[in-house]
Design a protein around this motif. Structure first.
Motif, PDB file in Angstrom:
ATOM      1  N   LYS A  15       0.834  -1.210   0.000  1.00 47.79           N
ATOM      2  CA  LYS A  15       0.000   0.000   0.000  1.00 47.79           C
ATOM      3  C   LYS A  15       0.866   1.256   0.000  1.00 47.79           C
ATOM      4  CE  LYS A  15      -4.050  -1.735   2.642  1.00 47.79           C
ATOM      5  NZ  LYS A  15      -4.450  -2.710   1.717  1.00 47.79           N
ATOM      6  N   ARG A  16       1.878   1.293   0.877  1.00 43.76           N
ATOM      7  CA  ARG A  16       2.757   2.467   0.959  1.00 43.76           C
ATOM      8  C   ARG A  16       3.436   2.740  -0.376  1.00 43.76           C
ATOM      9  NH1 ARG A  16       4.627   4.412   6.345  1.00 43.76           N
ATOM     10  NH2 ARG A  16       3.979   2.857   7.846  1.00 43.76           N
ATOM     11  N   LYS A  17       3.948   1.694  -0.993  1.00 41.40           N
ATOM     12  CA  LYS A  17       4.636   1.858  -2.276  1.00 41.40           C
ATOM     13  C   LYS A  17       3.673   2.410  -3.326  1.00 41.40           C
ATOM     14  CE  LYS A  17       7.405  -0.505  -5.714  1.00 41.40           C
ATOM     15  NZ  LYS A  17       7.980  -1.757  -6.169  1.00 41.40           N
ATOM     16  N   ALA A  18       2.485   1.860  -3.389  1.00 41.30           N
ATOM     17  CA  ALA A  18       1.488   2.314  -4.359  1.00 41.30           C
ATOM     18  C   ALA A  18       1.087   3.761  -4.086  1.00 41.30           C
ATOM     19  CB  ALA A  18       0.268   1.391  -4.333  1.00 41.30           C
ATOM     20  N   ILE A  19       0.913   4.114  -2.826  1.00 42.82           N
ATOM     21  CA  ILE A  19       0.543   5.484  -2.465  1.00 42.82           C
ATOM     22  C   ILE A  19       1.660   6.442  -2.851  1.00 42.82           C
ATOM     23  CG2 ILE A  19       0.084   7.044  -0.526  1.00 42.82           C
ATOM     24  CD1 ILE A  19      -1.344   4.572   0.804  1.00 42.82           C
ATOM     25  N   ARG A  20       2.908   6.047  -2.597  1.00 45.24           N
ATOM     26  CA  ARG A  20       4.048   6.896  -2.975  1.00 45.24           C
ATOM     27  C   ARG A  20       4.066   7.156  -4.481  1.00 45.24           C
ATOM     28  NH1 ARG A  20       6.973   4.183   1.390  1.00 45.24           N
ATOM     29  NH2 ARG A  20       7.484   5.793   2.911  1.00 45.24           N
ATOM     30  N   GLN A  21       3.744   6.146  -5.261  1.00 43.76           N
ATOM     31  CA  GLN A  21       3.715   6.319  -6.721  1.00 43.76           C
ATOM     32  C   GLN A  21       2.626   7.315  -7.123  1.00 43.76           C
ATOM     33  OE1 GLN A  21       3.313   2.214  -7.935  1.00 43.76           O
ATOM     34  NE2 GLN A  21       5.481   2.083  -8.454  1.00 43.76           N
ATOM     35  N   VAL A  22       1.473   7.211  -6.509  1.00 45.06           N
ATOM     36  CA  VAL A  22       0.375   8.141  -6.807  1.00 45.06           C
ATOM     37  C   VAL A  22       0.785   9.564  -6.421  1.00 45.06           C
ATOM     38  CG1 VAL A  22      -2.004   8.797  -6.245  1.00 45.06           C
ATOM     39  CG2 VAL A  22      -1.428   6.387  -6.601  1.00 45.06           C
ATOM     40  N   VAL A  23       1.389   9.714  -5.250  1.00 39.34           N
ATOM     41  CA  VAL A  23       1.815  11.038  -4.782  1.00 39.34           C
ATOM     42  C   VAL A  23       2.867  11.613  -5.725  1.00 39.34           C
ATOM     43  CG1 VAL A  23       2.988  12.282  -2.911  1.00 39.34           C
ATOM     44  CG2 VAL A  23       1.189  10.623  -2.377  1.00 39.34           C
ATOM     45  N   PHE A  24       3.765  10.767  -6.221  1.00 38.37           N
ATOM     46  CA  PHE A  24       4.779  11.213  -7.182  1.00 38.37           C
ATOM     47  C   PHE A  24       4.112  11.824  -8.412  1.00 38.37           C
ATOM     48  CE2 PHE A  24       7.341  10.256 -10.973  1.00 38.37           C
ATOM     49  CZ  PHE A  24       8.487  10.980 -10.672  1.00 38.37           C
ATOM     50  N   HIS A  25       3.087  11.174  -8.930  1.00 36.70           N
ATOM     51  CA  HIS A  25       2.380  11.679 -10.110  1.00 36.70           C
ATOM     52  C   HIS A  25       1.584  12.945  -9.789  1.00 36.70           C
ATOM     53  CE1 HIS A  25       3.559   8.529 -12.833  1.00 36.70           C
ATOM     54  NE2 HIS A  25       3.303   7.638 -11.891  1.00 36.70           N
ATOM     55  N   ILE A  26       1.035  13.015  -8.590  1.00 35.91           N
ATOM     56  CA  ILE A  26       0.315  14.228  -8.187  1.00 35.91           C
ATOM     57  C   ILE A  26       1.293  15.400  -8.091  1.00 35.91           C
ATOM     58  CG2 ILE A  26      -0.986  15.333  -6.324  1.00 35.91           C
ATOM     59  CD1 ILE A  26      -2.322  12.616  -5.802  1.00 35.91           C
ATOM     60  N   LYS A  53       5.351   8.575   8.723  1.00 36.60           N
ATOM     61  CA  LYS A  53       5.107   7.938  10.020  1.00 36.60           C
ATOM     62  C   LYS A  53       5.410   6.448   9.933  1.00 36.60           C
ATOM     63  CE  LYS A  53       1.366  11.043  11.408  1.00 36.60           C
ATOM     64  NZ  LYS A  53      -0.087  11.099  11.718  1.00 36.60           N
ATOM     65  N   GLU A  54       5.895   5.914  11.038  1.00 37.76           N
ATOM     66  CA  GLU A  54       6.201   4.488  11.064  1.00 37.76           C
ATOM     67  C   GLU A  54       4.930   3.646  11.054  1.00 37.76           C
ATOM     68  OE1 GLU A  54       8.809   1.483  13.773  1.00 37.76           O
ATOM     69  OE2 GLU A  54       9.538   3.525  13.448  1.00 37.76           O
ATOM     70  N   ASP A  55       3.940   4.093  11.814  1.00 37.55           N
ATOM     71  CA  ASP A  55       2.669   3.358  11.859  1.00 37.55           C
ATOM     72  C   ASP A  55       1.886   3.602  10.575  1.00 37.55           C
ATOM     73  OD1 ASP A  55       3.295   2.569  14.396  1.00 37.55           O
ATOM     74  OD2 ASP A  55       2.031   4.069  15.385  1.00 37.55           O
ATOM     75  N   PHE A  56       1.183   2.585  10.128  1.00 40.21           N
ATOM     76  CA  PHE A  56       0.307   2.718   8.965  1.00 40.21           C
ATOM     77  C   PHE A  56      -1.123   2.679   9.469  1.00 40.21           C
ATOM     78  CE2 PHE A  56      -2.246   1.344   5.404  1.00 40.21           C
ATOM     79  CZ  PHE A  56      -1.715   2.065   4.352  1.00 40.21           C
ATOM     80  N   LEU A  57      -1.703   3.858   9.619  1.00 41.78           N
ATOM     81  CA  LEU A  57      -3.087   3.951  10.072  1.00 41.78           C
ATOM     82  C   LEU A  57      -3.952   4.281   8.866  1.00 41.78           C
ATOM     83  CD1 LEU A  57      -2.456   6.004  13.326  1.00 41.78           C
ATOM     84  CD2 LEU A  57      -2.786   3.538  13.114  1.00 41.78           C
ATOM     85  N   ILE A  58      -4.711   3.306   8.424  1.00 41.66           N
ATOM     86  CA  ILE A  58      -5.504   3.445   7.205  1.00 41.66           C
ATOM     87  C   ILE A  58      -6.450   4.642   7.287  1.00 41.66           C
ATOM     88  CG2 ILE A  58      -7.344   1.859   7.876  1.00 41.66           C
ATOM     89  CD1 ILE A  58      -5.840   1.970   4.376  1.00 41.66           C
ATOM     90  N   ARG A  59      -6.947   4.942   8.472  1.00 38.56           N
ATOM     91  CA  ARG A  59      -7.882   6.071   8.605  1.00 38.56           C
ATOM     92  C   ARG A  59      -7.216   7.402   8.222  1.00 38.56           C
ATOM     93  NH1 ARG A  59      -7.157   4.588  14.011  1.00 38.56           N
ATOM     94  NH2 ARG A  59      -5.941   6.115  15.171  1.00 38.56           N
ATOM     95  N   ASP A  60      -5.890   7.534   8.485  1.00 38.40           N
ATOM     96  CA  ASP A  60      -5.166   8.750   8.080  1.00 38.40           C
ATOM     97  C   ASP A  60      -5.177   8.904   6.569  1.00 38.40           C
ATOM     98  OD1 ASP A  60      -4.589   9.256  10.735  1.00 38.40           O
ATOM     99  OD2 ASP A  60      -2.506   8.550  10.607  1.00 38.40           O
ATOM    100  N   TYR A  61      -4.998   7.799   5.875  1.00 39.06           N
ATOM    101  CA  TYR A  61      -4.968   7.826   4.415  1.00 39.06           C
ATOM    102  C   TYR A  61      -6.362   8.069   3.839  1.00 39.06           C
ATOM    103  CZ  TYR A  61      -0.191   6.260   4.837  1.00 39.06           C
ATOM    104  OH  TYR A  61       1.143   6.195   5.147  1.00 39.06           O
ATOM    105  N   ILE A  62      -7.352   7.498   4.475  1.00 36.24           N
ATOM    106  CA  ILE A  62      -8.732   7.722   4.018  1.00 36.24           C
ATOM    107  C   ILE A  62      -9.115   9.185   4.205  1.00 36.24           C
ATOM    108  CG2 ILE A  62     -11.157   7.177   4.518  1.00 36.24           C
ATOM    109  CD1 ILE A  62     -10.166   4.267   5.118  1.00 36.24           C
ATOM    110  N   GLU A  63      -8.730   9.765   5.343  1.00 40.15           N
ATOM    111  CA  GLU A  63      -8.997  11.192   5.576  1.00 40.15           C
ATOM    112  C   GLU A  63      -8.253  12.055   4.557  1.00 40.15           C
ATOM    113  OE1 GLU A  63     -11.155  12.805   7.582  1.00 40.15           O
ATOM    114  OE2 GLU A  63     -11.901  10.801   8.015  1.00 40.15           O
TER     115      GLU A  63
END
Length: 102
Positions: A15-26, A53-63
């Motif tokens: 998930k983190r890797k995929a999110i980083r790729q999306v952020v790179f394109h944004i 952050k070290e913790d992966f809290l899905i709610r942070d990403y959803i927000e």
């Protein structure tokens, strides 16, 4: 014979890797100036802080995704709005990624 131990990827890693790729394109999209681009740049800072952050809290990403949607809705530049909407969908897909099971 020694086998190289491979690190097992978790769903969080994927998930983190995929999110980083999306952020790179944004970030590429945010490089162009348009009315409201400062909101997108602030959002990028926010999501990078969350990714740091070290913790992966899905709610942070959803927000963060909800926040991106708000930015998209306030974007007056129609072309940019469509580009950001694509990124919004990609971010949703990134949050659903799972590690491959061998």
């Amino acid at each position: 014979m020694s086998q190289k131990s491979k690190r097992i990827q978790t769903d969080t890693d994927v998930k983190r890797k995929a999110i980083r790729q999306v952020v790179f394109h944004i970030k590429k999209k945010a490089a162009s100036e348009y009315v409201g681009s400062e909101n997108l740049k602030e959002w990028i800072n926010l999501i990078e802080e969350i990714l740091g952050k070290e913790d992966f809290l899905i709610r942070d990403y959803i927000e963060a995704r909800k926040s991106l949607n708000d930015i998209i809705e306030r974007t007056l530049d129609e072309e940019m709005r469509f580009k950001l909407r694509d990124s919004w969908f990609s971010l949703g897909k990134a949050l659903e990624k799972k590690a491959k099971v061998n």
